[in-house]
Design a protein around this motif. Structure first.
Motif, PDB file in Angstrom:
ATOM      1  N   GLU A 145      -8.651  -2.011  -1.860  1.00  0.00           N
ATOM      2  CA  GLU A 145      -9.674  -2.245  -0.846  1.00  0.00           C
ATOM      3  C   GLU A 145      -9.259  -1.516   0.425  1.00  0.00           C
ATOM      4  N   PRO A 146     -10.228  -1.085   1.251  1.00  0.00           N
ATOM      5  CA  PRO A 146      -9.867  -0.300   2.443  1.00  0.00           C
ATOM      6  C   PRO A 146      -8.878  -0.992   3.364  1.00  0.00           C
ATOM      7  N   HIS A 147      -9.023  -2.295   3.584  1.00  0.00           N
ATOM      8  CA  HIS A 147      -8.099  -2.949   4.516  1.00  0.00           C
ATOM      9  C   HIS A 147      -6.674  -2.960   3.986  1.00  0.00           C
ATOM     10  N   GLN A 148      -6.497  -2.891   2.674  1.00  0.00           N
ATOM     11  CA  GLN A 148      -5.167  -2.885   2.097  1.00  0.00           C
ATOM     12  C   GLN A 148      -4.444  -1.562   2.346  1.00  0.00           C
ATOM     13  N   VAL A 149      -5.197  -0.486   2.545  1.00  0.00           N
ATOM     14  CA  VAL A 149      -4.578   0.809   2.840  1.00  0.00           C
ATOM     15  C   VAL A 149      -3.787   0.720   4.146  1.00  0.00           C
TER      16      VAL A 149
END
Length: 470
Positions: A145-149
């Protein structure tokens, strides 16, 4: 229309309700139970999982003349030690982030001790010729997920600053390692994880203990622990054992000390194993480094390759049953296994049509700090280690040395650690316990769907140093 999450996935049609690692033609025969009647030992170890086996082995390695008796209710390695994913992590703190949050001032020492501990496991496997496929593959955390990047980038920066040799991978680089359309970034730790075949490690430790003179009796249920003022009495369904010292290594199962009954809760972890992949299917994945992989969600998956090129895929849906219930029927969960199968093919759509051959579940113990804790009772003659929260394949060896230090009354670099001296907060009794765990799990799942944003409940738990994880 959304599919019924409890509906069986077609890939599970032929999956046997068995543990892959225990479904092994080389599985050793059970050892005899304790002979009926009274007996005696200098050191009694209760439990034949990794904690108990490492403790017995290390006790004999330290002092070969010690009379060590290990008692196991079933067979050595038949529970969590034989069912897990086989990730032997160098971390003693259930990951770098948990260590930073709880013991920042001694994390460098903990990391050094963890790295030494993992190296010693490799040497032990070699010394005793344990055929458990010990592989220093390293570990790969992936962002889906983008926030995990962003979170992986922050973790990478902190680990690099702390001296860890890790590599942050962008989307192209992580997919060059292992190809999944869900991967957005990755964090490669080439030295922090080894893979083992978990049941074979337990069987090999059992054989090593026997070779060193440890008396092991399986099929022997320990029912109580008493102190008569002179010696300890370990009560079993076969008779009483007099002991000078005792180590409790029961982990997820009900403890023999009343004081520990609220310190952990048992949760069920569920796992699938595929049929062996063909060369073409392997080529479609890449995965030439054979790293152990975990995604970065709160409710996360873990997965790895086996020696015959199966994929073992587990995690996500940690299940707690009211009253800390433990029972064999709970090891099979139609809903969770179907969810895991769906998630598998979302991660690796190029493997559509692959079948699962094994499906299983098992209980692990978790505590509110996620990492093992230690202590003594009966004036220092009883020691215990528990609360590994699913990351005990390697950490149990360290725990064995801790409990032996504690029994000796020795001040060592291990016993001086705050991590060893401190205890986690207990879980509340029922029904508050079940309500809290259910609310926490719901909140974690919601955070995963909401860009990682933690609600008031999770923020409150964070402030109290409490938690629950998959």
């Amino acid at each position: 229309m959304t599919a019924d999450p409890a509906a069986a996935h077609p890939s599970l049609a032929d999956a046997a309700p068995e543990v892959l690692w225990l479904d092994d033609p080389d599985r050793p025969a059970a050892l005899d139970p304790l002979p009926v009647g009274p007996t005696r030992a200098e050191l009694v170890v209760v439990g034949g999982g990794y904690t108990g086996l490492w403790t017995a082995l290390r006790a004999k390695e330290r002092r070969p003349e010690t009379d060590v008796l290990l008692l196991e209710a079933g067979e050595c390695g038949w529970q969590a030690s034989g069912r897990n994913g086989g990730f032997a992590a160098a971390s003693l703190t259930h990951g770098f982030h948990n260590g930073v949050e709880r013991w920042p001032d001694e994390l460098a020492e903990l990391d050094r001790l963890g790295a030494e501990n993992l190296a010693e496991i490799g040497r032990t496997v070699s010394r005793y010729d344990i055929d458990c496929r010990f592989e220093r593959t390293g570990g790969l955390d992936v962002a889906t997920e983008p926030h995990q990047v962003h979170e992986l980038a922050e973790t990478a920066a902190a680990m690099l600053a702390a001296g860890h040799d890790v590599v942050l991978l962008d989307r192209a680089a992580v997919r060059a390692e292992v190809d999944s359309p869900t991967y957005l970034a990755g964090l490669l730790d080439p030295h922090g994880v080894a893979l083992v075949e978990p049941a074979r490690l337990a069987w090999g430790l059992r054989r090593a203990c026997l070779d060193l003179g440890v008396r092991i009796h399986e099929q022997t249920l320990v029912t109580g622990l008493l102190d008569d003022g002179r010696t300890l009495e370990v009560d079993t369904d076969r008779g009483a054992v007099r002991a000078d010292r005792v180590v409790l290594a029961t982990n997820a199962f009900p403890p023999l000390l009343r004081r520990l009954r609220l310190m952990t809760v048992p949760v069920y972890d569920h796992v699938l194993a595929t049929e062996p992949l063909t060369p073409a299917q392997l080529a479609a994945l890449g995965w030439e480094g054979r790293q152990g992989i975990g995604d970065s969600a709160n409710l996360f998956h873990y997965y790895r390759l086996t020696r015959d090129h199966r994929i073992v895929w587990g995690g996500y849906d940690a299940v707690y049953h009211y009253g800390s219930r433990i029972a064999p029927p709970l090891e099979q969960n139609r809903r969770t296994h179907a969810l895991l199968a769906r998630h598998f093919f979302e991660t690796f759509p190029q493997l559509e049509g692959l079948r699962f051959t094994h499906r299983w579940g098992g209980v692990i113990d978790t505590c509110t700090r996620f990492a093992a804790f230690f202590g003594t009772a009966f004036d220092g003659r009883v020691a215990y280690a528990m609360g590994y929260t699913g990351l005990g394949v390697a950490a149990t060896r360290f725990g064995a040395d801790v409990v032996l230090d504690l029994l000796d009354g020795a001040e060592t670099e291990r016993t001086r650690l705050r991590m060893v001296r401190e205890r986690p907060l207990p879980f509340p009794p029922e029904p508050v316990r079940a309500l809290g765990i259910t609310l926490t799990r719901w909140s974690l799942e919601r955070a995963d769907r909401n860009a990682g944003r933690r609600n008031l409940w999770l923020r409150t738990l964070d402030g109290l140093g409490l938690g629950f994880d998959s």
